[in-house]
Enzyme design. Structure first.
Site, PDB file in Angstrom:
ATOM      1  N   TYR A  50       0.850  -1.197   0.000  1.00 42.20           N
ATOM      2  CA  TYR A  50       0.000   0.000   0.000  1.00 42.20           C
ATOM      3  C   TYR A  50       0.883   1.244   0.000  1.00 42.20           C
ATOM      4  CZ  TYR A  50      -4.213  -2.786   0.896  1.00 42.20           C
ATOM      5  OH  TYR A  50      -5.270  -3.680   0.793  1.00 42.20           O
ATOM      6  N   GLU A  51       0.308   2.324  -0.464  1.00 41.49           N
ATOM      7  CA  GLU A  51       1.058   3.550  -0.720  1.00 41.49           C
ATOM      8  C   GLU A  51       1.746   4.119   0.513  1.00 41.49           C
ATOM      9  OE1 GLU A  51      -0.079   7.954  -2.497  1.00 41.49           O
ATOM     10  OE2 GLU A  51      -1.332   6.230  -3.009  1.00 41.49           O
ATOM     11  N   SER A  52       1.230   3.818   1.700  1.00 43.33           N
ATOM     12  CA  SER A  52       1.810   4.351   2.931  1.00 43.33           C
ATOM     13  C   SER A  52       3.138   3.699   3.285  1.00 43.33           C
ATOM     14  CB  SER A  52       0.820   4.168   4.084  1.00 43.33           C
ATOM     15  OG  SER A  52       0.367   2.821   4.140  1.00 43.33           O
ATOM     16  N   GLY A  53       3.536   2.644   2.541  1.00 41.61           N
ATOM     17  CA  GLY A  53       4.831   2.020   2.777  1.00 41.61           C
ATOM     18  C   GLY A  53       4.755   0.649   3.409  1.00 41.61           C
ATOM     19  N   GLY A 130      -0.644   8.888  -5.309  1.00 41.12           N
ATOM     20  CA  GLY A 130       0.435   8.158  -5.962  1.00 41.12           C
ATOM     21  C   GLY A 130       0.032   7.503  -7.266  1.00 41.12           C
TER      22      GLY A 130
END
Length: 260
Positions: A50-53, A130
């Protein structure tokens, strides 16, 4: 099974696109549901990012956003957002991206920025986040969207995420080395870009849906492949898995609201 909703059909059809070998960048909403159904059924070894890492996350309930604590709690590890984009995404380490959008055109370009003129829009949307980088750098892209004239439009007011641009070899001419959108999964049918023109073409129609329904719900004169198949209906396992994770999600989020 024939007792399922169009949204369930779309989600399950999208989940089937994934395999154990995929490293998948997951969008929130329908993409997240599809990816986690795949993880819980036929692709248990898939790596979800996921984009949050969060890397290798295995949520028990579907996240409300990329910042949902469920993602970090169940991830193999978490990296910073700059590392996620510079090392993982731009480094070519992610095979698949799953995206959605407010609007899409015939070449699978996505708009999540504005509806109407940019300076004076009818609706201002959340923006790209993103998604533009995901669309450019993942090996291939799957898109999930309900088919409607409101969402499938002749011309986008704004291109947030690049699909196949103006069609043909436009991506290659811009220096993009990834495949871009390879499938668009809707609640009525599945579309693929034509091999030459890159225009989206219907290749599979869901059970009980007619060609007339598809034509009526698309904002451009949609084309059909020379051979169109019927999408296999959801199995009992697929449907039970999707409904179970949705039920857990509703229960968890309801409990959170009551606690607040």
């Amino acid at each position: 099974m024939t007792d399922f909703t169009p949204t369930e059909m779309m989600t399950i059809a999208a989940s089937r696109e994934l395999s154990n070998d995929d490293v998948c960048f997951v969008g929130i909403g329908a993409p997240s549901a599809a990816c986690n159904v795949a993880r819980l059924t036929h692709a248990p070894d898939i790596t979800l990012i996921y984009e949050s890492g969060t890397v290798g996350t295995k949520p028990d309930v579907l996240p409300l956003s990329i910042g949902d604590g469920e993602l970090c709690d169940t991830a193999l590890f978490t990296v910073s957002v700059p590392e996620m984009f510079r090392y993982w995404l731009q480094g070519g380490r992610i095979t698949t991206g799953f995206l959605g959008g407010a609007q899409i055109d015939r070449f699978a370009n996505l708009n999540t920025t504005v509806v109407g003129p940019y300076d004076h829009p009818k609706v201002r949307l959340p923006g790209g986040g993103g998604a533009p980088e995901i669309a450019s750098n993942c090996g291939r892209i799957f898109i999930t969207m309900a088919l409607s004239k409101r969402g499938f439009v002749e011309k986008l007011p704004f291109i947030t995420s690049m699909g196949h641009g103006e069609g043909g070899d436009h991506r290659e001419r811009l220096g993009m080395k990834t495949k871009g959108p390879t499938r668009v999964i809707t609640d009525l049918c599945i579309l693929e870009p034509d091999a030459v023109s890159r225009e989206l073409t219907v290749v599979s129609i869901h059970h009980g849906v007619t060609r007339e329904q598809i034509v009526e719900n698309c904002g451009w004169p949609i084309k059909f492949a020379s051979r169109v198949i019927e999408t296999p209906v959801p199995s009992e396992v697929e449907l039970a898995t999707l409904r179970d994770i949705n039920a857990r999600t509703r229960k968890a989020h309801q409990a959170s609201r009551e606690a607040a």
